[in-house]
Design a protein around this motif. Structure first.
Motif, PDB file in Angstrom:
ATOM      1  N   ILE A  39      56.480  23.406  26.482  1.00  0.00           N
ATOM      2  CA  ILE A  39      56.993  24.203  25.372  1.00  0.00           C
ATOM      3  C   ILE A  39      55.870  24.946  24.661  1.00  0.00           C
ATOM      4  CG2 ILE A  39      58.238  24.119  23.188  1.00  0.00           C
ATOM      5  CD1 ILE A  39      59.465  21.462  24.283  1.00  0.00           C
ATOM      6  N   ASP A  40      54.791  24.260  24.382  1.00  0.00           N
ATOM      7  CA  ASP A  40      53.725  24.824  23.559  1.00  0.00           C
ATOM      8  C   ASP A  40      53.026  26.022  24.184  1.00  0.00           C
ATOM      9  OD1 ASP A  40      52.606  21.658  22.154  1.00  0.00           O
ATOM     10  OD2 ASP A  40      54.313  22.920  21.684  1.00  0.00           O
ATOM     11  N   SER A  41      52.830  26.033  25.489  1.00  0.00           N
ATOM     12  CA  SER A  41      52.090  27.115  26.129  1.00  0.00           C
ATOM     13  C   SER A  41      52.868  28.424  26.142  1.00  0.00           C
ATOM     14  CB  SER A  41      51.703  26.739  27.556  1.00  0.00           C
ATOM     15  OG  SER A  41      50.776  25.684  27.534  1.00  0.00           O
ATOM     16  N   TYR A  42      54.166  28.353  26.375  1.00  0.00           N
ATOM     17  CA  TYR A  42      54.987  29.564  26.405  1.00  0.00           C
ATOM     18  C   TYR A  42      55.367  29.931  24.978  1.00  0.00           C
ATOM     19  CZ  TYR A  42      58.714  32.858  27.416  1.00  0.00           C
ATOM     20  OH  TYR A  42      59.501  33.984  27.462  1.00  0.00           O
ATOM     21  N   LYS A  43      54.938  31.116  24.559  1.00  0.00           N
ATOM     22  CA  LYS A  43      55.150  31.538  23.173  1.00  0.00           C
ATOM     23  C   LYS A  43      56.419  32.335  22.969  1.00  0.00           C
ATOM     24  CE  LYS A  43      51.602  29.387  21.890  1.00  0.00           C
ATOM     25  NZ  LYS A  43      51.824  28.072  21.326  1.00  0.00           N
ATOM     26  N   GLY A  44      57.107  32.682  24.055  1.00  0.00           N
ATOM     27  CA  GLY A  44      58.385  33.374  23.911  1.00  0.00           C
ATOM     28  C   GLY A  44      58.372  34.784  24.453  1.00  0.00           C
ATOM     29  N   GLN A  45      59.448  35.501  24.140  1.00  0.00           N
ATOM     30  CA  GLN A  45      59.610  36.876  24.606  1.00  0.00           C
ATOM     31  C   GLN A  45      59.491  37.801  23.409  1.00  0.00           C
ATOM     32  OE1 GLN A  45      62.844  37.532  27.347  1.00  0.00           O
ATOM     33  NE2 GLN A  45      63.267  39.536  26.467  1.00  0.00           N
ATOM     34  N   PHE A  46      58.747  38.893  23.595  1.00  0.00           N
ATOM     35  CA  PHE A  46      58.512  39.845  22.515  1.00  0.00           C
ATOM     36  C   PHE A  46      58.825  41.250  22.998  1.00  0.00           C
ATOM     37  CE2 PHE A  46      56.015  36.118  21.836  1.00  0.00           C
ATOM     38  CZ  PHE A  46      56.199  35.840  20.494  1.00  0.00           C
ATOM     39  N   ALA A  47      59.294  42.094  22.101  1.00  0.00           N
ATOM     40  CA  ALA A  47      59.661  43.473  22.456  1.00  0.00           C
ATOM     41  C   ALA A  47      58.453  44.281  22.907  1.00  0.00           C
ATOM     42  CB  ALA A  47      60.344  44.155  21.280  1.00  0.00           C
ATOM     43  N   ASP A  48      57.321  44.092  22.225  1.00  0.00           N
ATOM     44  CA  ASP A  48      56.113  44.838  22.573  1.00  0.00           C
ATOM     45  C   ASP A  48      54.887  44.014  22.189  1.00  0.00           C
ATOM     46  OD1 ASP A  48      55.845  45.168  19.753  1.00  0.00           O
ATOM     47  OD2 ASP A  48      56.902  47.081  19.855  1.00  0.00           O
ATOM     48  N   THR A  49      53.715  44.528  22.532  1.00  0.00           N
ATOM     49  CA  THR A  49      52.488  43.774  22.260  1.00  0.00           C
ATOM     50  C   THR A  49      52.222  43.631  20.766  1.00  0.00           C
ATOM     51  OG1 THR A  49      51.191  45.790  22.550  1.00  0.00           O
ATOM     52  CG2 THR A  49      51.385  44.323  24.443  1.00  0.00           C
ATOM     53  N   ALA A  50      52.635  44.622  19.978  1.00  0.00           N
ATOM     54  CA  ALA A  50      52.441  44.526  18.518  1.00  0.00           C
ATOM     55  C   ALA A  50      53.200  43.320  17.965  1.00  0.00           C
ATOM     56  CB  ALA A  50      52.893  45.815  17.836  1.00  0.00           C
ATOM     57  N   ALA A  51      54.402  43.094  18.456  1.00  0.00           N
ATOM     58  CA  ALA A  51      55.192  41.941  18.012  1.00  0.00           C
ATOM     59  C   ALA A  51      54.542  40.627  18.435  1.00  0.00           C
ATOM     60  CB  ALA A  51      56.612  42.039  18.553  1.00  0.00           C
ATOM     61  N   LEU A  52      54.002  40.595  19.652  1.00  0.00           N
ATOM     62  CA  LEU A  52      53.303  39.400  20.130  1.00  0.00           C
ATOM     63  C   LEU A  52      52.092  39.095  19.258  1.00  0.00           C
ATOM     64  CD1 LEU A  52      52.512  37.138  22.115  1.00  0.00           C
ATOM     65  CD2 LEU A  52      51.508  38.907  23.580  1.00  0.00           C
ATOM     66  N   ILE A  53      51.284  40.118  19.011  1.00  0.00           N
ATOM     67  CA  ILE A  53      50.071  39.923  18.208  1.00  0.00           C
ATOM     68  C   ILE A  53      50.411  39.560  16.769  1.00  0.00           C
ATOM     69  CG2 ILE A  53      48.034  41.116  17.287  1.00  0.00           C
ATOM     70  CD1 ILE A  53      48.033  42.664  20.035  1.00  0.00           C
ATOM     71  N   ALA A  54      51.485  40.121  16.239  1.00  0.00           N
ATOM     72  CA  ALA A  54      51.908  39.777  14.871  1.00  0.00           C
ATOM     73  C   ALA A  54      52.324  38.306  14.790  1.00  0.00           C
ATOM     74  CB  ALA A  54      53.052  40.682  14.428  1.00  0.00           C
ATOM     75  N   ALA A  55      53.012  37.833  15.824  1.00  0.00           N
ATOM     76  CA  ALA A  55      53.476  36.439  15.832  1.00  0.00           C
ATOM     77  C   ALA A  55      52.348  35.468  16.142  1.00  0.00           C
ATOM     78  CB  ALA A  55      54.606  36.276  16.846  1.00  0.00           C
ATOM     79  N   TYR A  56      51.457  35.860  17.037  1.00  0.00           N
ATOM     80  CA  TYR A  56      50.355  34.995  17.471  1.00  0.00           C
ATOM     81  C   TYR A  56      49.059  35.799  17.516  1.00  0.00           C
ATOM     82  CZ  TYR A  56      54.002  31.735  18.796  1.00  0.00           C
ATOM     83  OH  TYR A  56      55.073  30.885  18.766  1.00  0.00           O
ATOM     84  N   PRO A  57      48.394  35.979  16.365  1.00  0.00           N
ATOM     85  CA  PRO A  57      47.141  36.743  16.361  1.00  0.00           C
ATOM     86  C   PRO A  57      46.044  36.067  17.181  1.00  0.00           C
ATOM     87  CG  PRO A  57      47.723  36.039  14.127  1.00  0.00           C
ATOM     88  CD  PRO A  57      48.791  35.560  15.051  1.00  0.00           C
ATOM     89  N   THR A  58      46.132  34.753  17.346  1.00  0.00           N
ATOM     90  CA  THR A  58      45.192  34.011  18.184  1.00  0.00           C
ATOM     91  C   THR A  58      45.994  33.075  19.071  1.00  0.00           C
ATOM     92  OG1 THR A  58      44.929  32.193  16.616  1.00  0.00           O
ATOM     93  CG2 THR A  58      43.398  34.047  16.398  1.00  0.00           C
ATOM     94  N   GLY A  59      45.323  32.503  20.045  1.00  0.00           N
ATOM     95  CA  GLY A  59      46.010  31.599  20.956  1.00  0.00           C
ATOM     96  C   GLY A  59      45.110  30.474  21.403  1.00  0.00           C
ATOM     97  N   GLU A  60      45.632  29.708  22.329  1.00  0.00           N
ATOM     98  CA  GLU A  60      44.912  28.595  22.930  1.00  0.00           C
ATOM     99  C   GLU A  60      44.891  28.806  24.441  1.00  0.00           C
ATOM    100  OE1 GLU A  60      43.589  25.943  21.251  1.00  0.00           O
ATOM    101  OE2 GLU A  60      44.261  26.765  19.340  1.00  0.00           O
ATOM    102  N   LEU A  61      43.989  28.125  25.105  1.00  0.00           N
ATOM    103  CA  LEU A  61      43.930  28.167  26.556  1.00  0.00           C
ATOM    104  C   LEU A  61      45.306  27.844  27.123  1.00  0.00           C
ATOM    105  CD1 LEU A  61      42.150  28.364  29.088  1.00  0.00           C
ATOM    106  CD2 LEU A  61      41.810  25.917  28.915  1.00  0.00           C
TER     107      LEU A  61
END
Length: 112
Positions: A39-61
């Protein structure tokens, strides 16, 4: 008699730790029965990269997400000088040309 015992065993083990996963109304395993890594590794589905970065500005391996605008998966790459989400799409031919060691280090999506 064997079926009654089998049914009782199945019922006792269903949804229990070290048991048998149950299914929800959509015939999927409930998130509560999946291990954290699933569950933790998959962050979900996003419309575009801006939405992904807004939701997760940083990540983990091993973090990854699906971006519908690019029709591809994006991965968190902490090895970059400035860690970032990267889209690692390569053609099948380019992937085949990589060495075994390079293939092991590259999550990839084959595109035509």
């Amino acid at each position: 008699m064997a079926s009654a015992i089998s049914y009782e065993l199945f019922t006792a083990k269903r949804g229990a730790a070290d048991g048998i996963a149950s299914l929800d109304i959509d015939s999927k395993i409930p998130l509560s029965q999946l291990p954290d890594i699933a569950i933790d590794s998959y962050k979900g589905q996003f419309a575009d990269t801006a939405a992904l970065i807004a939701a997760y500005p940083t990540g983990e391996l091993s973090d990854y997400a699906y971006v519908t605008a690019t029709n591809s998966y994006w991965y968190w790459n902490a090895a970059l000088a400035s860690p970032a989400w990267v889209n690692q799409q390569i053609t099948e031919a380019d992937y085949i040309a990589l060495s075994t060691a390079e293939k092991a280090g590259v999550p990839y999506i084959v595109i035509s």
